[in-house]
Scaffold this active site. Structure first.
Site, PDB file in Angstrom:
ATOM      1  N   GLU A  25       0.839  -1.197   0.000  1.00 18.85           N
ATOM      2  CA  GLU A  25       0.000   0.000   0.000  1.00 18.85           C
ATOM      3  C   GLU A  25       0.871   1.243   0.000  1.00 18.85           C
ATOM      4  O   GLU A  25       1.986   1.220   0.529  1.00 18.85           O
ATOM      5  CB  GLU A  25      -0.857   0.057   1.290  1.00 18.85           C
ATOM      6  CG  GLU A  25      -2.203  -0.599   1.162  1.00 18.85           C
ATOM      7  CD  GLU A  25      -3.017  -0.553   2.456  1.00 18.85           C
ATOM      8  OE1 GLU A  25      -2.595   0.101   3.445  1.00 18.85           O
ATOM      9  OE2 GLU A  25      -4.072  -1.195   2.468  1.00 18.85           O
ATOM     10  N   HIS A  68      -6.644   7.812  11.717  1.00 22.85           N
ATOM     11  CA  HIS A  68      -7.332   6.522  11.690  1.00 22.85           C
ATOM     12  C   HIS A  68      -8.758   6.785  12.155  1.00 22.85           C
ATOM     13  O   HIS A  68      -8.972   7.161  13.307  1.00 22.85           O
ATOM     14  CB  HIS A  68      -6.617   5.529  12.613  1.00 22.85           C
ATOM     15  CG  HIS A  68      -7.358   4.227  12.775  1.00 22.85           C
ATOM     16  ND1 HIS A  68      -6.836   3.013  12.402  1.00 22.85           N
ATOM     17  CD2 HIS A  68      -8.591   3.951  13.278  1.00 22.85           C
ATOM     18  CE1 HIS A  68      -7.702   2.053  12.652  1.00 22.85           C
ATOM     19  NE2 HIS A  68      -8.782   2.591  13.194  1.00 22.85           N
ATOM     20  N   ASN A 112     -12.903  -5.232  10.994  1.00 19.44           N
ATOM     21  CA  ASN A 112     -12.825  -6.169  12.112  1.00 19.44           C
ATOM     22  C   ASN A 112     -14.220  -6.716  12.401  1.00 19.44           C
ATOM     23  O   ASN A 112     -15.158  -5.958  12.618  1.00 19.44           O
ATOM     24  CB  ASN A 112     -12.251  -5.474  13.350  1.00 19.44           C
ATOM     25  CG  ASN A 112     -10.792  -5.127  13.156  1.00 19.44           C
ATOM     26  OD1 ASN A 112     -10.050  -5.892  12.533  1.00 19.44           O
ATOM     27  ND2 ASN A 112     -10.374  -3.977  13.633  1.00 19.44           N
ATOM     28  N   ARG A 163     -15.754  -8.178  14.838  1.00 26.04           N
ATOM     29  CA  ARG A 163     -15.898  -8.507  16.271  1.00 26.04           C
ATOM     30  C   ARG A 163     -16.131  -7.227  17.045  1.00 26.04           C
ATOM     31  O   ARG A 163     -16.099  -6.130  16.484  1.00 26.04           O
ATOM     32  CB  ARG A 163     -14.609  -9.159  16.770  1.00 26.04           C
ATOM     33  CG  ARG A 163     -13.417  -8.256  16.457  1.00 26.04           C
ATOM     34  CD  ARG A 163     -12.154  -8.658  17.154  1.00 26.04           C
ATOM     35  NE  ARG A 163     -10.996  -7.974  16.599  1.00 26.04           N
ATOM     36  CZ  ARG A 163     -10.589  -6.763  16.932  1.00 26.04           C
ATOM     37  NH1 ARG A 163     -11.235  -6.064  17.841  1.00 26.04           N
ATOM     38  NH2 ARG A 163      -9.528  -6.222  16.369  1.00 26.04           N
TER      39      ARG A 163
HETATM   40  P1  ADP Z   1      -3.678  -4.295  11.958  1.00 26.79           P
HETATM   41  O1  ADP Z   1      -4.743  -5.238  11.486  1.00 26.79           O
HETATM   42  O2  ADP Z   1      -2.367  -4.944  12.188  1.00 26.79           O
HETATM   43  O3  ADP Z   1      -4.134  -3.426  13.081  1.00 26.79           O
HETATM   44  P2  ADP Z   1      -4.257  -2.176  10.016  1.00 26.79           P
HETATM   45  O4  ADP Z   1      -4.328  -2.408   8.565  1.00 26.79           O
HETATM   46  O5  ADP Z   1      -5.552  -2.011  10.754  1.00 26.79           O
HETATM   47  O6  ADP Z   1      -3.396  -3.351  10.696  1.00 26.79           O
HETATM   48  O7  ADP Z   1      -3.353  -0.914  10.316  1.00 26.79           O
HETATM   49  C1  ADP Z   1      -2.993  -0.550  11.625  1.00 26.79           C
HETATM   50  C2  ADP Z   1      -2.440   0.849  11.619  1.00 26.79           C
HETATM   51  O8  ADP Z   1      -1.292   0.941  10.778  1.00 26.79           O
HETATM   52  C3  ADP Z   1      -3.396   1.900  11.082  1.00 26.79           C
HETATM   53  O9  ADP Z   1      -4.280   2.362  12.055  1.00 26.79           O
HETATM   54  C4  ADP Z   1      -2.419   2.974  10.638  1.00 26.79           C
HETATM   55  O10 ADP Z   1      -1.960   3.706  11.746  1.00 26.79           O
HETATM   56  C5  ADP Z   1      -1.253   2.183  10.099  1.00 26.79           C
HETATM   57  N1  ADP Z   1      -1.413   1.978   8.648  1.00 26.79           N
HETATM   58  C6  ADP Z   1      -1.987   0.951   8.013  1.00 26.79           C
HETATM   59  N2  ADP Z   1      -1.977   1.111   6.667  1.00 26.79           N
HETATM   60  C7  ADP Z   1      -1.362   2.289   6.440  1.00 26.79           C
HETATM   61  C8  ADP Z   1      -1.018   3.065   5.255  1.00 26.79           C
HETATM   62  N3  ADP Z   1      -1.295   2.614   4.039  1.00 26.79           N
HETATM   63  N4  ADP Z   1      -0.396   4.249   5.429  1.00 26.79           N
HETATM   64  C9  ADP Z   1      -0.089   4.724   6.671  1.00 26.79           C
HETATM   65  N5  ADP Z   1      -0.368   4.048   7.800  1.00 26.79           N
HETATM   66  C10 ADP Z   1      -0.993   2.858   7.699  1.00 26.79           C
END
Ligand code: ADP
Length: 447
Positions: A200, A208, A289, A291
């Site tokens: 990504e 977020h 998510n 849940r």
């Molecule tokens: P997990 O399932 O491990 O929690 P996520 O996809 O929900 O992973 O991402 C967790 C956090 O990582 C996000 O809240 C954000 O802070 C950071 N993050 C994820 N994807 C990106 C991105 N493309 N660019 C910047 N930060 C990201």
């Protein structure tokens, strides 16, 4: 309605679920490891069953032991809480195969959303905007290089099976790609047994923002507004707000309409959270998510619904009984995740709690399984309490949070209360002006 619910979890969330069941008149069964024999969730349950030794894989992840506990106690439904087996589609299938109800979505939806690539593809196909990146799995380093050049650096290599911020590595420029690629895959393999990754664009200043949804088995889907979880360290949430300081009611309505329409189309059921990154006025979906989330109490505070009760009613086949226009958002709520960790080094601090005093008063909720004399075992997640404050406005909520943190006393082990005290005093936080990168910089700057 169910006759008895087994709660396949521990700590504050097991207590949280027990409380909802008790108010609904449903007896509960607690399960516990030998390390948790004296735990609060066991003391408060109507019945309890020991399911194994301390390591989670032998107890809270021990599916045969949990199913046996449900069978011998005559439970007819299982609530998984969050973490542990809550997103394990095979577990949900086995629960159903035993003639019990899994309090959550269908295994098919859990599987779809548990695979982050499948989740992005399905949501993208339904018109939900995505973070730019690869269309699916990136199988080779060469392919990763090509896609990274297309979307532009910095990029993020992410595990398809990821969770808890693991299996995620940033490459700021082409020279960092190879290492990020190998590290993400190795971490994913060891944490999830699956080294598939995707790529990504790494956003430089997003917030977020996540949307809470509820859907029943009759096609009704509502959203309960957004939570802002930008206060993160190592991609893990530390403090959350509802609503987001960055979102207007119009933007919320628009996002809510897109997301609920998408979920209605796939026939999603039960509670769920769609996570987005929000930057320059645009949302981009990252994952869903399937849940209950740790931070669900802030949503409960602003919309007045008991989310666990709703999950149980939905699983029992009840219709929501309200529509989107019945849901009103009032005031502002903030949650601090209080971990048994050193507030400077973030190393876990298991041990015996000698004294515990939780703050109280108007608009203050503490969800915790701590008590004076309890042991915080070293085997599980370090979250030991959630401090949730609610007030008519954000500034009043911050004032309430500040005084509640002053009242919060845990003696015997270190917690992250001092970190939260420092955060809430910061002008950026008070102004609501922070992105997902803010806390990391703050911690490094003030160390
Ligand atoms: P997990 O399932 O491990 O929690 P996520 O996809 O929900 O992973 O991402 C967790 C956090 O990582 C996000 O809240 C954000 O802070 C950071 N993050 C994820 N994807 C990106 C991105 N493309 N660019 C910047 N930060 C990201």
């Amino acid at each position: 309605m169910f006759n008895k619910i087994l709660i396949a979890n521990r700590g504050e969330i097991a207590l949280r679920i027990q409380r909802a069941c008790r108010e609904m008149g449903i007896p509960t069964v607690a399960v516990h490891s030998t390390a948790d024999a004296e735990a609060m969730h066991v003391r408060f349950a109507d019945e309890s069953v020991c399911i194994g030794p301390p390591p989670a894989r032998d107890s809270y992840l021990n599916i045969p032991a949990i199913l046996a506990a449900a069978t011998i106690t005559g439970a007819d439904a299982i609530h998984p809480g969050y973490g542990f087996l809550s997103e394990n589609a095979s577990f949900a299938e086995m629960v159903e195969a035993h003639g019990l109800t899994f309090i959550g979505p269908s295994p098919a939806h859990m599987r779809m959303m548990g695979d982050k690539i499948a989740a992005k593809q399905s949501m993208g196909a339904l018109g939900v905007p995505l973070v730019p990146g690869s269309d699916g799995e990136v199988a080779t380093l060469d392919e990763a290089r090509k896609i990274a050049d297309e979307v532009g650096y910095p990029v993020l290599i992410k595990a398809t099976a990821g969770g808890g911020g693991r299996g995620m590595k940033v490459a700021n420029d082409p020279s960092e790609l190879e290492e990020a690629w190998h590290v993400a895959r190795t971490e994913a393999k060891s944490a999830f047994g699956n080294d598939a990754v995707y790529l990504e664009k790494y956003l430089d200043k997003p917030r977020h923002v996540e949307l809470q949804v509820l859907a029943d088995a009759h096609g009704n889907v509502v959203h309960l507004g957004e939570r802002d979880c930008s206060m993160q360290r190592r991609h893990q949430k530390v403090l959350e707000e509802a609503g987001s300081p960055a979102i207007t009611p119009e933007v919320r309505d628009q996002l809510g309409a897109t997301a609920t329409a998408a979920l209605a189309k796939i026939g999603y059921r039960n509670a769920g959270t769609l996570e987005f990154l929000y930057q320059d006025g645009k949302f981009a979906f990252i994952e869903m998510n399937t849940r209950l989330q740790v931070e669900h109490p802030i949503t409960e505070a602003i919309c007045g619904l008991d989310l666990v009760r709703e999950q149980i009613r939905i699983a029992a086949g009840h219709a929501l009984g309200y529509t989107q226009s019945d849901i009103k958002f009032r005031g502002h709520a903030i949650e601090c995740r209080i971990n048994a960790e050193d507030p400077e080094t973030f190393l876990p601090t298991p041990g015996t709690v000698e004294a515990f005093h939780a703050p109280g008063g108007l608009g203050v909720r503490v969800d915790s399984a701590l008590y004076a004399g309890c042991k915080v075992p070293p085997y599980y997640d370090s979250l030991v309490a959630k401090l949730v404050v609610y007030a008519p406005t954000r500034l009043e909520a911050i004032a309430r949070l500040r005084r509640s943190l002053e009242e919060f006393a845990v003696v015997g082990i270190s917690t992250t209360v001092p970190l939260h005290q420092r955060i809430v005093a910061e002008p950026d936080f008070i102004a609501g002006d922070y992105t997902i990168h803010w806390l990391e910089k703050f911690v490094n700057r003030t160390r």
